[in-house]
Motif scaffolding. Sequence first.
Motif, PDB file in Angstrom:
ATOM      1  N   PHE A   6       1.353  -1.078   0.063  1.00  0.00           N
ATOM      2  CA  PHE A   6       0.555   0.101  -0.059  1.00  0.00           C
ATOM      3  C   PHE A   6       0.888   1.217  -0.392  1.00  0.00           C
ATOM      4  N   GLY A   7       0.103   2.940  -0.245  1.00  0.00           N
ATOM      5  CA  GLY A   7       0.742   3.338  -0.395  1.00  0.00           C
ATOM      6  C   GLY A   7       1.053   4.535  -1.404  1.00  0.00           C
ATOM      7  N   GLY A   8       0.096   3.904  -2.192  1.00  0.00           N
ATOM      8  CA  GLY A   8       0.754   3.966  -3.898  1.00  0.00           C
ATOM      9  C   GLY A   8      -0.736   5.096  -3.978  1.00  0.00           C
ATOM     10  N   GLY A   9      -0.333   6.324  -4.940  1.00  0.00           N
ATOM     11  CA  GLY A   9      -0.714   7.210  -5.924  1.00  0.00           C
ATOM     12  C   GLY A   9      -0.610   8.144  -6.179  1.00  0.00           C
ATOM     13  N   LEU A  10      -0.841   9.600  -6.523  1.00  0.00           N
ATOM     14  CA  LEU A  10      -1.056   9.875  -8.068  1.00  0.00           C
ATOM     15  C   LEU A  10       0.340  11.232  -6.970  1.00  0.00           C
ATOM     16  N   THR A  18       6.150   6.691  -0.546  1.00  0.00           N
ATOM     17  CA  THR A  18       7.013   5.353  -0.058  1.00  0.00           C
ATOM     18  C   THR A  18       6.036   4.979  -0.307  1.00  0.00           C
ATOM     19  N   LEU A  19       5.901   3.277  -0.473  1.00  0.00           N
ATOM     20  CA  LEU A  19       5.086   2.109  -0.447  1.00  0.00           C
ATOM     21  C   LEU A  19       5.202   0.955   0.210  1.00  0.00           C
ATOM     22  N   SER A  20       4.815   0.870   1.203  1.00  0.00           N
ATOM     23  CA  SER A  20       4.787  -0.043   2.004  1.00  0.00           C
ATOM     24  C   SER A  20       4.529  -1.818   2.036  1.00  0.00           C
ATOM     25  N   CYS A  21       4.843  -2.943   2.116  1.00  0.00           N
ATOM     26  CA  CYS A  21       4.487  -3.999   1.837  1.00  0.00           C
ATOM     27  C   CYS A  21       4.570  -4.258   3.508  1.00  0.00           C
ATOM     28  N   SER A  22       3.515  -4.933   3.884  1.00  0.00           N
ATOM     29  CA  SER A  22       3.041  -5.684   5.479  1.00  0.00           C
ATOM     30  C   SER A  22       3.442  -6.784   4.442  1.00  0.00           C
ATOM     31  N   ALA A  23       4.617  -7.784   5.421  1.00  0.00           N
ATOM     32  CA  ALA A  23       4.842  -9.336   5.078  1.00  0.00           C
ATOM     33  C   ALA A  23       5.375  -9.675   5.901  1.00  0.00           C
ATOM     34  N   PRO A  24       4.065 -10.073   7.229  1.00  0.00           N
ATOM     35  CA  PRO A  24       4.227 -10.511   8.254  1.00  0.00           C
ATOM     36  C   PRO A  24       5.039 -12.114   8.201  1.00  0.00           C
ATOM     37  N   GLY A  25       6.360 -12.184   9.288  1.00  0.00           N
ATOM     38  CA  GLY A  25       7.392 -13.245   9.321  1.00  0.00           C
ATOM     39  C   GLY A  25       7.721 -13.690   8.273  1.00  0.00           C
ATOM     40  N   THR A  73      12.240  -4.638  10.745  1.00  0.00           N
ATOM     41  CA  THR A  73      11.678  -6.631  10.851  1.00  0.00           C
ATOM     42  C   THR A  73      10.515  -6.028  12.256  1.00  0.00           C
ATOM     43  N   ALA A  74      10.868  -5.463  13.116  1.00  0.00           N
ATOM     44  CA  ALA A  74       9.609  -5.320  14.500  1.00  0.00           C
ATOM     45  C   ALA A  74       8.102  -4.899  14.132  1.00  0.00           C
ATOM     46  N   LYS A  75       8.509  -4.267  12.543  1.00  0.00           N
ATOM     47  CA  LYS A  75       6.801  -3.634  12.387  1.00  0.00           C
ATOM     48  C   LYS A  75       6.455  -4.977  11.120  1.00  0.00           C
ATOM     49  N   ASN A  76       6.891  -5.914  10.635  1.00  0.00           N
ATOM     50  CA  ASN A  76       6.981  -6.525   9.267  1.00  0.00           C
ATOM     51  C   ASN A  76       6.835  -6.412   8.622  1.00  0.00           C
ATOM     52  N   THR A  77       7.498  -5.250   7.889  1.00  0.00           N
ATOM     53  CA  THR A  77       7.270  -4.181   7.107  1.00  0.00           C
ATOM     54  C   THR A  77       8.139  -4.209   6.094  1.00  0.00           C
ATOM     55  N   VAL A  78       8.378  -3.797   4.730  1.00  0.00           N
ATOM     56  CA  VAL A  78       8.961  -3.846   3.727  1.00  0.00           C
ATOM     57  C   VAL A  78       8.733  -2.226   2.982  1.00  0.00           C
ATOM     58  N   TYR A  79      10.048  -1.807   3.145  1.00  0.00           N
ATOM     59  CA  TYR A  79       9.451  -0.300   2.323  1.00  0.00           C
ATOM     60  C   TYR A  79      10.215   0.682   1.680  1.00  0.00           C
TER      61      TYR A  79
END
Length: 125
Positions: A6-10, A18-25, A73-79
């Motif tokens: 998520f994080g896309g837009g115009l 900045t895009l984020s990718c929630s990737a638990p574990g 890694t604490a938030k399980n998120t890649v940016y």
Amino acid sequence: VQLQAFGGGLVQAGGSLTLSCSAPGRTRSPWTVAWFRQTPGMDRDFVAAMHRSAGRITYADSVKGRFAYSRDTAKNTVYLQMNTLSAEDTAVYYCAASSSVILSNLRSQIAYAYWGQGTQVTVSS
């Protein structure tokens, strides 16, 4: 494996997003999380990834110096921090994960078994 980008837009040309990718574990070894992008009628193109073993970040030549990959890694998120955007960066951006991709296949979409839904990035010129 559930990924969510998520994080896309115009955004205007020259701007940032900045895009984020929630990737638990999936933000630690043995997982590799990559960013790809796709324009209509085209294959998904590799953007950036951090291989699980190398630790270093690999970028597509077209984004090198403008985009920055990072992870929490604490938030399980890649940016994916995207700067100096141009119309050529307009695409649907995807994050993908693999526990087995080898370094030589890092840029290949078929090496990734798990994909999140895409997020649209539109850069207006």
